[in-house]
Design a protein around this motif. Structure first.
Motif, mmCIF file in Angstrom:
data_model
loop_
_atom_site.group_PDB
_atom_site.id
_atom_site.type_symbol
_atom_site.label_atom_id
_atom_site.label_comp_id
_atom_site.label_asym_id
_atom_site.label_seq_id
_atom_site.Cartn_x
_atom_site.Cartn_y
_atom_site.Cartn_z
ATOM 1 N N ILE A 10 0.874 -1.171 0.000
ATOM 2 C CA ILE A 10 0.000 0.000 0.000
ATOM 3 C C ILE A 10 0.916 1.227 0.000
ATOM 4 C CG2 ILE A 10 -1.900 -1.144 1.192
ATOM 5 C CD1 ILE A 10 -1.096 0.298 3.754
ATOM 6 N N VAL A 11 0.378 2.366 -0.380
ATOM 7 C CA VAL A 11 1.152 3.603 -0.372
ATOM 8 C C VAL A 11 1.028 4.239 0.999
ATOM 9 C CG1 VAL A 11 1.404 5.891 -1.401
ATOM 10 C CG2 VAL A 11 0.763 3.943 -2.831
ATOM 11 N N GLU A 12 2.161 4.456 1.653
ATOM 12 C CA GLU A 12 2.159 5.098 2.967
ATOM 13 C C GLU A 12 2.584 6.548 2.796
ATOM 14 O OE1 GLU A 12 4.968 3.496 5.820
ATOM 15 O OE2 GLU A 12 4.543 5.116 7.236
ATOM 16 N N ILE A 13 1.737 7.468 3.257
ATOM 17 C CA ILE A 13 2.028 8.892 3.112
ATOM 18 C C ILE A 13 2.188 9.508 4.495
ATOM 19 C CG2 ILE A 13 1.224 11.078 2.158
ATOM 20 C CD1 ILE A 13 -0.395 9.479 0.119
ATOM 21 N N ASP A 14 3.417 9.872 4.798
ATOM 22 C CA ASP A 14 3.727 10.404 6.131
ATOM 23 C C ASP A 14 3.405 11.898 6.191
ATOM 24 O OD1 ASP A 14 4.611 10.378 8.725
ATOM 25 O OD2 ASP A 14 6.516 9.401 8.278
ATOM 26 N N GLY A 15 3.279 12.431 7.401
ATOM 27 C CA GLY A 15 2.818 13.807 7.541
ATOM 28 C C GLY A 15 3.566 14.631 8.571
ATOM 29 N N GLU A 59 3.698 12.936 -6.605
ATOM 30 C CA GLU A 59 4.209 11.558 -6.728
ATOM 31 C C GLU A 59 3.419 10.589 -5.849
ATOM 32 O OE1 GLU A 59 8.395 11.867 -5.935
ATOM 33 O OE2 GLU A 59 8.775 12.825 -7.880
ATOM 34 N N ALA A 60 3.072 11.043 -4.659
ATOM 35 C CA ALA A 60 2.300 10.186 -3.749
ATOM 36 C C ALA A 60 0.936 9.869 -4.350
ATOM 37 C CB ALA A 60 2.135 10.873 -2.395
ATOM 38 N N ALA A 61 0.304 10.888 -4.930
ATOM 39 C CA ALA A 61 -1.014 10.672 -5.546
ATOM 40 C C ALA A 61 -0.906 9.734 -6.743
ATOM 41 C CB ALA A 61 -1.617 12.013 -5.970
ATOM 42 N N GLU A 62 0.150 9.931 -7.544
ATOM 43 C CA GLU A 62 0.366 9.052 -8.711
ATOM 44 C C GLU A 62 0.582 7.617 -8.242
ATOM 45 O OE1 GLU A 62 -0.077 10.012 -11.680
ATOM 46 O OE2 GLU A 62 0.126 12.197 -11.627
ATOM 47 N N ALA A 63 1.270 7.468 -7.115
ATOM 48 C CA ALA A 63 1.526 6.128 -6.582
ATOM 49 C C ALA A 63 0.215 5.441 -6.200
ATOM 50 C CB ALA A 63 2.468 6.197 -5.384
ATOM 51 N N ILE A 64 -0.717 6.203 -5.624
ATOM 52 C CA ILE A 64 -2.010 5.600 -5.268
ATOM 53 C C ILE A 64 -2.740 5.150 -6.532
ATOM 54 C CG2 ILE A 64 -4.293 6.009 -4.255
ATOM 55 C CD1 ILE A 64 -2.988 7.790 -2.210
#
Ligand code: NAP
Ligand code: MG
Length: 412
Positions: A10-15, A59-64
């Motif tokens: 899964i794509v993990e998006i840190d904040g 890039e994160a959105a593209e990864a999802i």
């Protein structure tokens, strides 16, 4: 202990801030010991966004889009103060807005119910999930404040130069007026995401507007919802015994108050803005007991907590104080994203684990009565402990280990 297998990531998006601190505690204590975690990691820490000129968010959105499933930590949406605080190049856009736009996604907000927090409306037994159309309406509207007697009309000019003119009215003195718009394509995507989410979760759908008064704008929403439903979803809904119902919005509010919950309420942008805050307050009074899921018309999925970075708690944390910040919604974001992975890949053990993880949190709050401060304020009866975040996670861990031993032993 043998760890649970994942076949796809899964794509993990840190904040940022306290949400980020809790994110890593949750991952370390409640996820990684149990799962052979596979993630594609994107760090949306505000300084990284600044350094990459916000490229990382795209890039994160593209990864999802590629991977299908993501889980996201809360992120700072910079304003002037934040630019100063973090010495940023500019006020970067809200990452959520960027991600939502790239995925053409709809946000679904749902309360996390526990027995010892009683909703303000005593009939509510199940969540009411709000789907907010995050496009158009007054959020991209324009207004005029006028200072004299006068009149106004609205003009639409097509690309080929054809014009449509409609008179708004004649005014007897100073006043204000406003214009806003929506586009069919966006309403269609919204309707599709709503019906898809409802099927995925076996929920009825309500859509509410006021087409008796807003005879063009709201009427178009109603029409599109009905068309998409009839053409693409009617059969699967009836096979599953689910319903789609349109209500006038005032009627919907009255009905919702007497309902037991358990449906998706699709709302136009402004309606959804108001409705989601009202429901959050009425269900528990804590944003930490609310999940937020993004679903695109193609089925791309991202889970997150409904709350932000919990800035004030973070400053206390930085001063070395123990905070009592509630990690529940973050834990649920992980469980929802991992469950989706399990469902799509047919991994029973992973699905079961996410159920057990949520059960462990509920047991901590309902049975052990170990709660964070925000819950202590709204719960029925006395807590046995008002816990720090770490203590709360530790209690969830104990329940999780116990449930894991008993319920997952024979699961592959
Ligand atoms: P917030 O982080 O949600 O916090 C507002 C207040 O709600 C907190 O000060 C706290 O109240 C309470 N709260 C929220 N989450 C909690 C939790 N997990 N446990 C206990 N209490 C909790 O909203 P904000 O202060 O307006 O925004 C802070 C930053 O978050 C901003 O930079 C904003 O841009 C960002 N934000 C991001 C997202 C997102 O990424 N999805 C969403 C919203 C906001 P008390 O202080 O009274 O305890
Ligand atoms: Mg709002």
């Amino acid at each position: 202990m043998r760890k649970i297998f994942m076949s796809n990531p899964i794509v993990e998006i840190d904040g940022d801030e306290m949400a980020r601190i809790m994110w890593h505690w949750v991952k370390e204590k409640l996820i990684e010991p149990f799962i052979e975690l596979k993630v594609e990691y994107y760090d949306l820490y505000i300084k990284v966004r600044d350094k990459t000129n916000d490229r990382i968010t795209v890039e994160a959105a593209e990864a999802i889009k590629r991977v299908g499933i993501g889980v996201k930590c809360a992120t700072i949406t910079p304003n002037a103060e934040r630019v100063k605080e973090y010495n940023l190049k500019k006020e970067w856009r809200s990452p959520n807005a960027t991600i939502r736009e790239i995925l053409d996604g709809t946000i679904f907000r749902a309360p996390i119910l526990v027995k010892n927090i009683v909703p303000a409306v005593r009939f509510w037994k199940k969540p009411i999930v709000v789907a907010r159309h995050a496009f158009g309406d007054i959020y991209s509207g324009t207004g005029i404040r006028f200072d004299d007697v006068g009149e106004a009309e609205i003009v639409y000019r097509s690309k080929s130069g054809r014009e449509i003119r409609v008179r708004i009215g004649a005014f007897s003195g100073p006043g204000v007026l406003q214009a806003y718009y929506n586009i069919d394509k966006s309403i269609e995507s919204f309707a599709r995401a709503v019906f898809k989410y409802a099927l995925m979760n076996s929920l009825n759908v309500w859509f509410a507007a006021k087409e008796t008064i807003s005879k063009v704008y709201d009427a178009r929403f109603k029409e599109i919802f009905q068309e998409i439903f009839d053409r693409e979803f009617k059969e699967s809904f009836s096979e599953r015994g689910l319903k789609y119902e349109y209500y006038l919005i005032d009627d919907a509010y009255a009905r919702a108050m007497r309902s037991e919950g358990g449906f998706v309420w699709a709302a136009k942008n402004y309606d959804g803005d108001v409705l989601s805050d009202m429901l959050a307050a009425a269900y528990s009074g804590s944003l930490a007991m609310m999940t937020s899921e993004l679903l695109s018309p193609e089925g791309h999925y991202m889970a997150e907590a409904a709350h932000g970075t919990v800035q004030r708690h973070y400053y206390r944390y930085l001063r070395g104080e123990k905070t009592s910040t509630n990690p529940t919604a973050i834990i649920f974001a992980w469980s929802r994203a991992l469950r989706k992975r399990g469902e799509r890949d047919g991994l029973d053990a992973l699905i079961k684990f996410t159920e057990v993880l949520e059960e462990a949190v509920k047991k901590t709050i309902e049975v052990d009565r170990i709660v964070t401060q925000d819950i202590a304020k709204v719960m029925e009866g006395q807590p046995s402990l008002i816990a720090t975040t770490e203590e709360f996670i530790e209690s969830v861990r104990k329940n999780l280990e116990h449930l894991y031993q008993h319920k997952l032993k024979n699961c592959k």
